[in-house]
Design an enzyme around this catalytic site. Sequence first.
Site, PDB file in Angstrom:
ATOM      1  N   HIS A 289       0.822  -1.213   0.000  1.00 15.95           N
ATOM      2  CA  HIS A 289       0.000   0.000   0.000  1.00 15.95           C
ATOM      3  C   HIS A 289       0.857   1.265   0.000  1.00 15.95           C
ATOM      4  O   HIS A 289       0.382   2.348   0.291  1.00 15.95           O
ATOM      5  CB  HIS A 289      -0.964   0.016   1.185  1.00 15.95           C
ATOM      6  CG  HIS A 289      -2.078  -0.952   1.034  1.00 15.95           C
ATOM      7  ND1 HIS A 289      -2.835  -1.395   2.094  1.00 15.95           N
ATOM      8  CD2 HIS A 289      -2.582  -1.583  -0.050  1.00 15.95           C
ATOM      9  CE1 HIS A 289      -3.739  -2.247   1.667  1.00 15.95           C
ATOM     10  NE2 HIS A 289      -3.600  -2.384   0.369  1.00 15.95           N
TER      11      HIS A 289
ATOM     12  N   SER B 277      -6.338  -8.897  10.010  1.00 15.57           N
ATOM     13  CA  SER B 277      -7.674  -9.488  10.001  1.00 15.57           C
ATOM     14  C   SER B 277      -7.983 -10.130   8.649  1.00 15.57           C
ATOM     15  O   SER B 277      -8.973 -10.835   8.512  1.00 15.57           O
ATOM     16  CB  SER B 277      -8.724  -8.411  10.289  1.00 15.57           C
ATOM     17  OG  SER B 277      -8.703  -7.435   9.253  1.00 15.57           O
TER      18      SER B 277
END
Length: 166
Positions: A40, A113
């Site tokens: 990212h 997650s």
Amino acid sequence: NAAHYAIAELQRMGLVKTVVTQNIDSLHTRAGSEPVLEIHGHMRTGRCVECDEHVPFDVLAERFESGQCPPRCGCGGVLRPDVVLFEDMLPPDFEEACFEASRSRLLLVVGSSLEVSPANTIPMYARKVAILNVGTTQWDRQAAWVCRAKAGEFLPGVVDLLRTTD
């Protein structure tokens, strides 16, 4: 935190080949990990949307703080952080992360997650997946190993154990 340093130590021990991160904070790099695939992007630099000139992030911050909003490049183009924003293309690090996962004997997912797409698809390229996370993930059932613990508390103990078994 201690997990970043433990992962860097596992790399130095030859047990971790590549670190893949969604975080833009450069903490893995600052802890000494190399290579680090930042899927990212990061906040170390910015770039011009017109001429693609790269500048240290401090330049963006200084121009913004002096009232230049948005910060501008010498060519007049807008300077933006070198991070992935919504609707941006992912950097080449993402494709490389998928390739590294496909070559790995074990993909260790730490503190994720696995909710953010497309980063959450990387485990599908790996032969085996191990998950260290405080909460559940969509990959738990397919994982070869799952541990519910805080990485900063668990991983330093793993490093200590591995050092004493040599």
